[in-house]
Design a protein around this motif. Structure first.
Motif, PDB file in Angstrom:
ATOM      1  N   ASP A 102      40.431   9.395  61.265  1.00  0.00           N
ATOM      2  CA  ASP A 102      39.606   9.111  60.243  1.00  0.00           C
ATOM      3  C   ASP A 102      40.348   9.985  58.939  1.00  0.00           C
ATOM      4  O   ASP A 102      40.176  11.167  59.115  1.00  0.00           O
ATOM      5  CB  ASP A 102      38.173   9.221  60.467  1.00  0.00           C
ATOM      6  N   MET A 103      40.567   9.320  57.926  1.00  0.00           N
ATOM      7  CA  MET A 103      41.102   9.982  56.824  1.00  0.00           C
ATOM      8  C   MET A 103      40.276  10.591  55.938  1.00  0.00           C
ATOM      9  O   MET A 103      40.393  11.571  55.330  1.00  0.00           O
ATOM     10  CB  MET A 103      42.016   8.975  55.979  1.00  0.00           C
ATOM     11  N   ASP A 104      38.917   9.922  56.210  1.00  0.00           N
ATOM     12  CA  ASP A 104      37.922  10.652  55.182  1.00  0.00           C
ATOM     13  C   ASP A 104      37.498  12.022  56.015  1.00  0.00           C
ATOM     14  O   ASP A 104      36.528  12.882  55.373  1.00  0.00           O
ATOM     15  CB  ASP A 104      36.738   9.889  55.497  1.00  0.00           C
ATOM     16  N   SER A 105      37.912  12.353  57.247  1.00  0.00           N
ATOM     17  CA  SER A 105      37.626  13.598  57.755  1.00  0.00           C
ATOM     18  C   SER A 105      38.468  14.708  57.370  1.00  0.00           C
ATOM     19  O   SER A 105      38.466  16.034  57.979  1.00  0.00           O
ATOM     20  CB  SER A 105      37.766  13.411  59.581  1.00  0.00           C
ATOM     21  N   TYR A 106      39.403  14.630  56.594  1.00  0.00           N
ATOM     22  CA  TYR A 106      40.489  15.383  56.155  1.00  0.00           C
ATOM     23  C   TYR A 106      40.312  15.514  54.640  1.00  0.00           C
ATOM     24  O   TYR A 106      39.847  14.694  53.833  1.00  0.00           O
ATOM     25  CB  TYR A 106      41.902  15.032  56.644  1.00  0.00           C
ATOM     26  N   GLY A 107      41.414  16.743  54.137  1.00  0.00           N
ATOM     27  CA  GLY A 107      41.402  16.765  52.878  1.00  0.00           C
ATOM     28  C   GLY A 107      42.149  18.041  52.494  1.00  0.00           C
ATOM     29  O   GLY A 107      41.689  19.223  53.319  1.00  0.00           O
ATOM     30  N   GLY A 108      42.915  18.151  51.815  1.00  0.00           N
ATOM     31  CA  GLY A 108      43.624  19.417  51.140  1.00  0.00           C
ATOM     32  C   GLY A 108      44.489  19.719  52.287  1.00  0.00           C
ATOM     33  O   GLY A 108      44.747  21.165  52.496  1.00  0.00           O
ATOM     34  N   LEU A 109      45.242  19.174  53.092  1.00  0.00           N
ATOM     35  CA  LEU A 109      45.900  19.221  54.154  1.00  0.00           C
ATOM     36  C   LEU A 109      47.200  20.010  53.652  1.00  0.00           C
ATOM     37  O   LEU A 109      47.879  20.737  54.551  1.00  0.00           O
ATOM     38  CB  LEU A 109      46.423  18.183  54.873  1.00  0.00           C
ATOM     39  N   GLY A 123      43.494  18.415  46.857  1.00  0.00           N
ATOM     40  CA  GLY A 123      42.071  18.748  46.630  1.00  0.00           C
ATOM     41  C   GLY A 123      42.021  20.116  47.651  1.00  0.00           C
ATOM     42  O   GLY A 123      42.715  20.722  48.166  1.00  0.00           O
ATOM     43  N   GLU A 124      40.697  20.447  47.765  1.00  0.00           N
ATOM     44  CA  GLU A 124      40.028  21.467  48.423  1.00  0.00           C
ATOM     45  C   GLU A 124      40.190  20.991  50.127  1.00  0.00           C
ATOM     46  O   GLU A 124      40.127  19.984  50.486  1.00  0.00           O
ATOM     47  CB  GLU A 124      38.793  21.964  47.920  1.00  0.00           C
ATOM     48  N   VAL A 125      40.588  22.085  50.621  1.00  0.00           N
ATOM     49  CA  VAL A 125      40.319  21.927  52.116  1.00  0.00           C
ATOM     50  C   VAL A 125      38.847  21.665  52.613  1.00  0.00           C
ATOM     51  O   VAL A 125      38.097  22.240  52.251  1.00  0.00           O
ATOM     52  CB  VAL A 125      40.852  23.244  52.971  1.00  0.00           C
ATOM     53  N   ARG A 126      38.801  20.608  53.229  1.00  0.00           N
ATOM     54  CA  ARG A 126      37.461  20.229  53.848  1.00  0.00           C
ATOM     55  C   ARG A 126      37.572  19.354  54.975  1.00  0.00           C
ATOM     56  O   ARG A 126      38.592  19.069  55.529  1.00  0.00           O
ATOM     57  CB  ARG A 126      36.996  19.231  52.711  1.00  0.00           C
ATOM     58  N   GLY A 127      36.500  19.256  55.781  1.00  0.00           N
ATOM     59  CA  GLY A 127      36.356  18.348  56.780  1.00  0.00           C
ATOM     60  C   GLY A 127      37.242  19.054  57.996  1.00  0.00           C
ATOM     61  O   GLY A 127      37.047  20.309  58.253  1.00  0.00           O
ATOM     62  N   GLN A 128      37.812  18.410  58.797  1.00  0.00           N
ATOM     63  CA  GLN A 128      38.598  18.745  59.914  1.00  0.00           C
ATOM     64  C   GLN A 128      39.860  19.345  59.552  1.00  0.00           C
ATOM     65  O   GLN A 128      40.572  20.106  60.221  1.00  0.00           O
ATOM     66  CB  GLN A 128      39.171  17.586  60.801  1.00  0.00           C
TER      67      GLN A 128
END
Length: 496
Positions: free
Chosen positions: A367-374, A442-447
């Motif tokens: 799920d792409m919405d579970s990630y961010g800022g990788l 963006g900022e590191v978020r989620g998984q």
């Protein structure tokens, strides 16, 4: 040499299956060593390849097999098959390196993938329809067990759906092959002889029926709209290396069949139905891109882009059947673009599926919405994903640009209205840029905090595939010098 290339992986698979005392670590390295040896052999064939003066096959071998029906063990390579043989060994080598850390029954997995490698190589080397069908069906069996045995989610259901759909296609293909045999004189399953005879050129009704059977079998395997529904669940639930082989190699069996079987053996029927083939290609291009744009699951998104990219191939080979004699140059460009796209898509999409597998391995979700800022915790992953995304959307400097430019130049030069498929490129660009923004920026978020960067084996396997895409994009003559004479030969055959 070609028989050695085909059956070396099978011999290794039998060794792994017969001797259960082989340790898991040794089994993993057996797969890597055999895949590397096969890659070296195919590289040697590429370096030694010379187009025969009569335009025939190189590395040809023929032995009587079933003489009562005119079938033989007949294999060979030319500009149509050698690039796909090379693609096959490279993708399997990348998968073997990627799987070096596999803990789930690695010996059985290595044996199964080595068996699958033999079946894939056999399809691209076969010059007899029965031999082609044998390897074609074995690839279905191998991939079924890959999905069912090492998949996740609804793997058993997805594997069954994949098997039933593609096996139905293979039955239609067999009916088409029997039709070609019955109309040939003398009766034969030899592909070289059938391409020379074009036995149904004077039988338009029978030719249309047999072409329909062949196209159905190949369209399901490709897959094109509306025969694509098995693809997203199969990819979503398959292991990463299974998805890489499925997208990188197995899908090419359908499009390869267009240029190896349907076009040269049924030229009159192909010309009669070329407009239908073009329409299917255009729909696949636009539909695949639009549905991919709507996905939030990374693997499903990549799967639908395969419908889009294979649609370009269908569009190009359809256009090659519409053009008149004065447009031979445009037809050659279109067919060359189609063959280049097969190689390009295999390299890029295999890399993207392996990258998706990294996320599943680290955080357990696509799920792409579970990630961010990788880009912050996993900069090497971010770099390779961005490169893969730009390669897939057809940016200049990558193999995708070379392929798509030739496809549209040849197709529009033949059938101007196919320009309606051009928005597919724009939509593909949008969906990959959105994926890059969602996952990397963006900022590191989620998984994302759980995602460690690429290991050496992952970096080597994925990086090699993408580097080859860049090599073709920067120095396309490496590939085009091999493909162009074969494309010209196909155009001559389909124009009869």
């Amino acid at each position: 040499m070609l028989s050695l290339v085909i059956f070396l992986p099978l011999a290794a698979a039998l060794v792994l299956a017969v001797f259960p005392g082989i340790k898991d670590r040794a089994a993993r390295w057996v797969w890597v060593v055999v895949a590397a040896a096969d890659t070296a052999l195919v590289a040697g064939m590429w370096a030694a390849y010379e187009q025969p003066p009569d335009g025939g096959l190189a590395f040809e071998e023929q032995v009587t097999w079933i003489p009562s029906v005119g079938s033989s063990y007949h294999i060979g390579a030319d500009g149509l098959s050698l690039p796909l043989l090379a693609l096959t060994v490279v993708v399997f080598l990348a998968c073997s390196i990627y799987a070096l850390r596999e803990q789930n029954r690695p010996r059985a997995q290595a044996a199964l993938f080595l068996f699958l490698q033999t079946s894939c190589l056999g399809v691209f080397a076969a010059q007899d329809l029965i031999l082609f069908f044998l390897f074609f069906d074995l690839s279905i069996v191998g991939m079924y067990f890959v999905i069912a045995g090492w998949g996740h989610g609804n793997a058993a259901r997805s594997a069954l759906k994949f098997f039933l759909y593609t096996f139905l296609g293979s039955l239609a293909l067999l009916l088409g092959f029997i039709g070609l045999y019955l109309y040939s004189e003398p009766r034969t399953f030899d592909m070289v002889e059938l391409a020379r005879l074009a036995p149904l050129n004077e039988s338009p009704v029978a030719g249309a029926v047999i072409l329909g059977a062949v196209l159905l079998g190949l369209a399901i395997k490709t897959p094109t709209f509306p025969f694509h529904t098995w693809l997203p669940p199969a990819h979503t639930d398959a292991p990463a290396i299974g998805s890489a082989v499925l997208a990188g190699i197995l899908l090419k069996m359908g499009t390869y069949g267009f240029v190896r079987i349907a076009m040269p053996m049924l030229p009159a029927a192909w010309r009669d139905w070329a407009w239908v083939i073009i329409v299917v290609g255009v729909i696949s291009v636009l539909y695949g891109a639009l549905v991919a744009l709507a996905q939030t699951d990374l693997k499903r998104m990549i799967a639908y882009t395969s419908v889009n990219h294979m649609g370009y191939v269908v569009l190009a080979v359809g256009a090659a059947g519409v053009a008149g004699g004065s447009d031979a140059a445009a037809r050659e460009v279109a067919v060359t673009g189609a063959l280049t796209q097969m190689v390009s898509h295999g390299l890029i999409t295999a890399a993207l599926f392996l990258l998706a597998g990294v996320l599943k391995d680290r955080a357990g979700t696509y799920d792409m919405d579970s990630y961010g800022g990788l880009a912050r915790p996993a900069p090497r992953f971010a770099l390779l994903f961005a490169v893969g995304a730009f390669a897939s959307l057809g940016l200049p400097g990558f193999s995708g640009f070379i392929a798509e430019f030739q496809i549209f130049a040849g197709s529009i030069g033949t059938v101007p209205w196919v320009a309606v498929a051009l928005p597919g490129i724009l939509i593909t660009a949008a969906l990959f840029l959105l994926a890059v923004q969602r996952l990397l920026t963006g900022e590191v978020r989620g998984q994302s905090a759980q995602v460690s960067d690429l290991r050496t084996t992952e970096l080597l396997s994925i990086g090699t595939l993408l580097c080859l895409s860049i090599l073709i994009g920067v120095a396309p003559r490496v590939l085009l010098d091999l493909i162009e004479p074969a494309s010209a030969a196909v155009v001559v055959l389909v124009g009869r």
